[in-house]
Design an enzyme around this catalytic site. Structure first.
Site, short mmCIF file in Angstrom:
data_model
loop_
_atom_site.label_atom_id
_atom_site.label_comp_id
_atom_site.label_asym_id
_atom_site.label_seq_id
_atom_site.Cartn_x
_atom_site.Cartn_y
_atom_site.Cartn_z
N CYS A 272 -8.29 -28.71 -1.95
CA CYS A 272 -6.95 -29.20 -2.32
C CYS A 272 -5.79 -28.54 -1.57
CB CYS A 272 -6.75 -29.04 -3.82
SG CYS A 272 -7.79 -30.16 -4.75
P1 NAD Z 1 -14.63 -35.70 -4.02
O1 NAD Z 1 -14.65 -35.80 -2.56
O2 NAD Z 1 -15.39 -34.63 -4.72
O3 NAD Z 1 -15.08 -37.09 -4.67
C1 NAD Z 1 -14.55 -38.32 -4.31
C2 NAD Z 1 -15.59 -39.38 -4.65
O4 NAD Z 1 -15.00 -40.67 -4.41
C3 NAD Z 1 -16.85 -39.32 -3.80
O5 NAD Z 1 -17.97 -39.28 -4.64
C4 NAD Z 1 -16.80 -40.59 -2.97
O6 NAD Z 1 -18.09 -41.12 -2.70
C5 NAD Z 1 -16.03 -41.52 -3.88
N1 NAD Z 1 -15.40 -42.66 -3.21
C6 NAD Z 1 -14.77 -42.69 -2.01
N2 NAD Z 1 -14.31 -43.94 -1.76
C7 NAD Z 1 -14.67 -44.70 -2.82
C8 NAD Z 1 -14.47 -46.06 -3.15
N3 NAD Z 1 -13.81 -46.88 -2.35
N4 NAD Z 1 -14.97 -46.52 -4.32
C9 NAD Z 1 -15.65 -45.69 -5.15
N5 NAD Z 1 -15.87 -44.40 -4.90
C10 NAD Z 1 -15.37 -43.89 -3.75
O7 NAD Z 1 -13.08 -35.60 -4.42
P2 NAD Z 1 -12.44 -34.75 -5.60
O8 NAD Z 1 -12.45 -33.31 -5.25
O9 NAD Z 1 -12.99 -35.19 -6.90
O10 NAD Z 1 -10.91 -35.24 -5.48
C11 NAD Z 1 -10.51 -36.53 -5.85
C12 NAD Z 1 -9.00 -36.60 -5.85
O11 NAD Z 1 -8.47 -35.71 -6.83
C13 NAD Z 1 -8.37 -36.17 -4.52
O12 NAD Z 1 -7.21 -36.92 -4.29
C14 NAD Z 1 -8.02 -34.71 -4.75
O13 NAD Z 1 -6.96 -34.28 -3.94
C15 NAD Z 1 -7.61 -34.75 -6.21
N6 NAD Z 1 -7.78 -33.47 -6.93
C16 NAD Z 1 -8.90 -32.71 -6.74
C17 NAD Z 1 -9.06 -31.54 -7.44
C18 NAD Z 1 -10.27 -30.67 -7.22
O14 NAD Z 1 -10.26 -29.52 -7.69
N7 NAD Z 1 -11.32 -31.11 -6.56
C19 NAD Z 1 -8.08 -31.12 -8.35
C20 NAD Z 1 -6.97 -31.93 -8.55
C21 NAD Z 1 -6.82 -33.11 -7.83
#
Ligand code: NAD
Length: 444
Positions: free
Chosen positions: A271
């Site tokens: 992040c």
């Molecule tokens: P991640 O990479 O762990 O997971 C994202 C998932 O989305 C993957 O499993 C991927 O296969 C799936 N995906 C991608 N395109 C897709 C589509 N078109 N349809 C369905 N599924 C799809 O990401 P994350 O860490 O969970 O982060 C997700 C969002 O949340 C990001 O914007 C991130 O900045 C935000 N965020 C993350 C955190 C964290 O700690 N990881 C905290 C707050 C906010």
């Protein structure tokens, strides 16, 4: 609970949200394009380590409260969809909207055919204006329906901390929700009231403020870290300097919270680095001087390398030196190595000819996949330290805290310790072992 929601993207955020909602009786449909992930989830395998996640996942998959699929058709039977897909960086650092756009298009096709109202909730971190200028126009174009009337959109950024993801989802500090439609805000609020019983502190605003809040939140925390690392560089230069003493004193001032003021090797993870880069690019595009953000990034990028510089000064040549690394995950209590500081340090040491042994309580497998045979992964901290010329504490796992100086002396070929996370009492350790710590004057 009669709510039925779909969650698009089952990564750290989406899966955690899905598990928590389902564990309190909400019917959840989880969608992901990654077929292998869906197969694993159906077997109750969360694919990442997060306290309690695995156990809770198995329960909600078994009792049917969470159903997972790679087919968007299942969205039809839900009243709202949370977009939790990844929003990575483009090459220039700006936010890449390709995944959020692809997911939006898939939901739009469902909304087009659906007679009932559907609410789309943007949980992914998106740069200000994305919802107004990209997500809503895409939905309206494909559905031929009107946002705020035929369907709704709310921006609801996520603030969970990896390592505490389940706890934070069940007990958030705050909820931020942004929409131009009061009705849509009420609909999401109703879900959260039913879920939490007592609604956490909630800020209701418009789309763009909600988007901006997330970037400001992360940028401020990252700036606190870099500011303290900047102070640590100064402490190292003054006679008897110690950044911990400075921190203790300044945080007695009620206006200065001690959280995120630990000097160390800097922040990593999925992040802060990407969000700060995206925020920087956004400022440039809007004609705002991004200097403050750039300095935060620059201090953070150079911080891990200070350790390598110290080792190079100390040993002159790193060829053939054995270096042990304790801690590989970007923070404790997770197995996530995305943008981990450990990677930067290991790459730099390898480049200089050092041999690396590394250990992490949870991230060993991920690091094995990342570096392959280039480094040796140890099963325990003891075997990792054994026979090495220098040990660097990179991630502040609790289990490293109990390693006494005598153990380093007994196990290492040359007992030299670099405490990159200020785990130990500097006075005590430096009496017994060659001890260097970030922000202590004799670090240099
Ligand atoms: P991640 O990479 O762990 O997971 C994202 C998932 O989305 C993957 O499993 C991927 O296969 C799936 N995906 C991608 N395109 C897709 C589509 N078109 N349809 C369905 N599924 C799809 O990401 P994350 O860490 O969970 O982060 C997700 C969002 O949340 C990001 O914007 C991130 O900045 C935000 N965020 C993350 C955190 C964290 O700690 N990881 C905290 C707050 C906010």
């Amino acid at each position: 609970m009669k709510h039925s929601v779909s969650i698009i993207g089952l990564g750290y955020v989406g899966l955690t949200t899905a598990i928590c909602f389902a564990s309190r009786g909400i019917n959840v449909t989880g969608i992901d394009i990654d077929k292998q992930k869906i197969r694993n989830l159906n077997k109750g395998n969360a694919e990442f380590y997060e306290k309690n996640a695995q156990k809770m996942l198995q329960k909600v998959i078994k009792n049917g409260k969470l159903k997972v699929s790679d087919n968007f058709d299942a969205v039809k039977n839900t009243e709202m969809s949370f977009l939790a897909v990844n929003t990575p960086s483009k090459k220039n650092g700006s936010m890449d909207s390709k995944f959020i756009l692809a997911a939006t298009k898939n939901i739009a096709k469902i909304i087009k055919e659906k007679e009932e109202h559907h609410l789309v909730i943007v949980k992914s971190t998106v740069i200000p204006n994305t919802t107004l200028k990209t997500i809503i126009p895409t939905l309206e174009k494909i559905t031929q329906k009107k946002c705020g009337k035929d369907f709704g959109v709310v921006v609801n950024p996520e603030f969970l901390r990896e390592g505490n993801a389940i706890y934070d989802t069940l007990h958030p500090n705050k909820i931020v929700m942004g929409s131009d439609s009061k009705k849509d805000l009420r609909k999401l609020k109703k879900l959260y009231i039913d879920f939490y019983k007592k609604l956490p502190k909630t800020v209701e605003t418009n789309y763009s403020n909600a988007e901006l809040i997330k970037y400001v939140n992360n940028s401020f925390l990252a700036t606190k870290i870099s500011f303290m690392n900047f102070v640590s560089r100064i402490s190292e230069k003054i006679e008897g300097g110690d950044v911990e003493i400075i921190k203790k004193a300044i945080t007695l001032d009620k206006r200065i919270s001690p959280l995120f003021l630990n000097a160390g090797l800097g922040y990593g993870g999925s992040c802060f680095p990407k969000d700060l880069e995206a925020f920087r690019q956004f400022c440039i595009k809007e004609g705002i001087n991004p200097r403050l953000i750039e300095d935060t990034i620059e201090i953070n990028n150079s911080q891990p390398l200070t350790v390598v510089k110290l080792i190079k000064r100390r040993f002159k040549k790193l060829n053939g030196k054995n270096i042990s690394i304790l801690g590989l995950a970007f923070k404790p209590e997770t197995d996530d190595i995305r943008n981990a500081v450990s990677i930067t340090i290991i790459k730099e040491l390898l480049k200089n000819g050092a041999k690396i042994k590394a250990y992490d309580p949870k991230a060993n497998n991920n690091m094995k996949k990342y570096f392959g045979k280039k480094i040796t992964i140890s099963d325990t901290s003891t075997s990792c330290i054994k026979g090495t010329d220098c040990c660097i504490i990179v991630t502040e796992w609790e289990e490293f805290r109990n390693i006494q100086p005598e153990r380093y002396i007994r196990l290492m070929r040359n007992p030299m310790l670099i405490d990159g996370r200020r785990l130990y009492n500097a006075k005590k350790y430096s009496k017994k072992i060659e001890y260097h710590a970030i922000g202590v004057s004799y670090f240099n």
